[in-house]
Each structure stands twice: as C-alpha cells, then as structure tokens.
Design a protein around this motif. Structure first.
Motif, PDB file in Angstrom:
ATOM      1  N   THR A  72     -21.563  -7.931 -41.853  1.00  0.00           N
ATOM      2  CA  THR A  72     -20.563  -8.206 -42.876  1.00  0.00           C
ATOM      3  C   THR A  72     -19.986  -9.592 -42.634  1.00  0.00           C
ATOM      4  N   LYS A  73     -19.062 -10.005 -43.481  1.00  0.00           N
ATOM      5  CA  LYS A  73     -18.500 -11.351 -43.353  1.00  0.00           C
ATOM      6  C   LYS A  73     -17.771 -11.560 -42.028  1.00  0.00           C
ATOM      7  N   SER A  74     -17.325 -10.493 -41.381  1.00  0.00           N
ATOM      8  CA  SER A  74     -16.662 -10.636 -40.086  1.00  0.00           C
ATOM      9  C   SER A  74     -17.670 -10.695 -38.944  1.00  0.00           C
ATOM     10  N   LYS A  75     -18.960 -10.690 -39.275  1.00  0.00           N
ATOM     11  CA  LYS A  75     -20.055 -10.791 -38.309  1.00  0.00           C
ATOM     12  C   LYS A  75     -20.163  -9.575 -37.407  1.00  0.00           C
ATOM     13  N   GLN A  76     -19.669  -8.443 -37.860  1.00  0.00           N
ATOM     14  CA  GLN A  76     -19.803  -7.191 -37.122  1.00  0.00           C
ATOM     15  C   GLN A  76     -20.717  -6.268 -37.909  1.00  0.00           C
ATOM     16  N   ALA A  77     -21.238  -5.298 -37.235  1.00  0.00           N
ATOM     17  CA  ALA A  77     -22.021  -4.283 -37.923  1.00  0.00           C
ATOM     18  C   ALA A  77     -21.103  -3.486 -38.852  1.00  0.00           C
ATOM     19  N   LEU A  78     -21.656  -2.920 -39.899  1.00  0.00           N
ATOM     20  CA  LEU A  78     -20.867  -2.136 -40.851  1.00  0.00           C
ATOM     21  C   LEU A  78     -20.090  -1.020 -40.179  1.00  0.00           C
ATOM     22  N   VAL A  79     -20.707  -0.361 -39.223  1.00  0.00           N
ATOM     23  CA  VAL A  79     -20.028   0.740 -38.551  1.00  0.00           C
ATOM     24  C   VAL A  79     -18.812   0.218 -37.795  1.00  0.00           C
ATOM     25  N   GLY A  80     -18.923  -0.957 -37.202  1.00  0.00           N
ATOM     26  CA  GLY A  80     -17.777  -1.557 -36.511  1.00  0.00           C
ATOM     27  C   GLY A  80     -16.632  -1.836 -37.469  1.00  0.00           C
ATOM     28  N   ASP A  81     -16.944  -2.400 -38.635  1.00  0.00           N
ATOM     29  CA  ASP A  81     -15.909  -2.652 -39.638  1.00  0.00           C
ATOM     30  C   ASP A  81     -15.297  -1.350 -40.146  1.00  0.00           C
ATOM     31  N   PHE A  82     -16.119  -0.322 -40.282  1.00  0.00           N
ATOM     32  CA  PHE A  82     -15.632   0.986 -40.708  1.00  0.00           C
ATOM     33  C   PHE A  82     -14.632   1.531 -39.696  1.00  0.00           C
ATOM     34  N   MET A  83     -14.949   1.415 -38.415  1.00  0.00           N
ATOM     35  CA  MET A  83     -14.047   1.905 -37.367  1.00  0.00           C
ATOM     36  C   MET A  83     -12.734   1.128 -37.367  1.00  0.00           C
ATOM     37  N   ILE A  84     -12.808  -0.183 -37.562  1.00  0.00           N
ATOM     38  CA  ILE A  84     -11.594  -1.001 -37.624  1.00  0.00           C
ATOM     39  C   ILE A  84     -10.730  -0.573 -38.805  1.00  0.00           C
ATOM     40  N   ALA A  85     -11.347  -0.328 -39.957  1.00  0.00           N
ATOM     41  CA  ALA A  85     -10.601   0.114 -41.147  1.00  0.00           C
ATOM     42  C   ALA A  85      -9.964   1.481 -40.910  1.00  0.00           C
ATOM     43  N   CYS A  86     -10.668   2.390 -40.231  1.00  0.00           N
ATOM     44  CA  CYS A  86     -10.104   3.708 -39.927  1.00  0.00           C
ATOM     45  C   CYS A  86      -8.859   3.557 -39.060  1.00  0.00           C
ATOM     46  N   ARG A  87      -8.936   2.733 -38.053  1.00  0.00           N
ATOM     47  CA  ARG A  87      -7.777   2.527 -37.160  1.00  0.00           C
ATOM     48  C   ARG A  87      -6.625   1.871 -37.918  1.00  0.00           C
ATOM     49  N   LYS A  88      -6.953   0.899 -38.750  1.00  0.00           N
ATOM     50  CA  LYS A  88      -5.922   0.174 -39.512  1.00  0.00           C
ATOM     51  C   LYS A  88      -5.141   1.111 -40.432  1.00  0.00           C
ATOM     52  N   HIS A  89      -5.825   2.087 -41.012  1.00  0.00           N
ATOM     53  CA  HIS A  89      -5.200   2.989 -41.984  1.00  0.00           C
ATOM     54  C   HIS A  89      -4.896   4.363 -41.393  1.00  0.00           C
ATOM     55  N   ASN A  90      -4.895   4.469 -40.070  1.00  0.00           N
ATOM     56  CA  ASN A  90      -4.575   5.719 -39.368  1.00  0.00           C
ATOM     57  C   ASN A  90      -5.377   6.896 -39.893  1.00  0.00           C
ATOM     58  N   ASN A  91      -6.657   6.684 -40.065  1.00  0.00           N
ATOM     59  CA  ASN A  91      -7.544   7.741 -40.531  1.00  0.00           C
ATOM     60  C   ASN A  91      -8.568   8.023 -39.436  1.00  0.00           C
ATOM     61  N   SER A  92      -8.814   9.266 -39.161  1.00  0.00           N
ATOM     62  CA  SER A  92      -9.755   9.629 -38.099  1.00  0.00           C
ATOM     63  C   SER A  92     -11.187   9.526 -38.587  1.00  0.00           C
ATOM     64  N   PRO A  93     -12.007   8.764 -37.880  1.00  0.00           N
ATOM     65  CA  PRO A  93     -13.430   8.757 -38.225  1.00  0.00           C
ATOM     66  C   PRO A  93     -14.078  10.031 -37.721  1.00  0.00           C
ATOM     67  N   ALA A  94     -15.027  10.536 -38.456  1.00  0.00           N
ATOM     68  CA  ALA A  94     -15.698  11.765 -38.033  1.00  0.00           C
ATOM     69  C   ALA A  94     -17.061  11.456 -37.482  1.00  0.00           C
TER      70      ALA A  94
END
Length: 59
Positions: free
Chosen positions: A37-59
């Motif tokens: 992605t534009k942040s140069k991380q894998a999609l899964v990494g960006d997904f995990m960052i978004a989960c933490r940012k929005h206090n949502n638990s990744p499954a």
C-alpha cells in the motif's frame, strides 16, 4: 488504485460488529499480504494498524 483499509474496519464497526476479519489468501491463490500500500506495508499490516486505531479486535 488507492485502497482505504480503514473502511474495512470502520464500516463493520458502524454496523455493530465486535471484530473484523480479513482473508489473507484467496482460493485463486491471490495473497493479500504480498500487496503493498502507499505506506509501504503489506495490506495485512495496514489492516492491523486500522484495527488498533479504531479499537476493533482483528479476528
């Protein structure tokens, strides 16, 4: 094409979901964790960052 990974977390949470999941590999052998992605991380990494940012638990 720009991906907004945060929408993958925000929309389910707005609908009342307590956690969000992502499929890292597809039956066609497309691997999301190999995409960058534009942040140069894998999609899964960006997904995990978004989960933490929005206090949502990744499954």
């Amino acid at each position: 094409m720009q991906l907004n990974v945060e929408q993958w977390v925000i929309k389910p949470k707005e609908a009342g979901a307590k956690f969000t999941s992502i499929t890292a590999t597809h039956e066609t052998r497309c691997a999301l964790y190999l995409g960058w992605t534009k942040s140069k991380q894998a999609l899964v990494g960006d997904f995990m960052i978004a989960c933490r940012k929005h206090n949502n638990s990744p499954a």
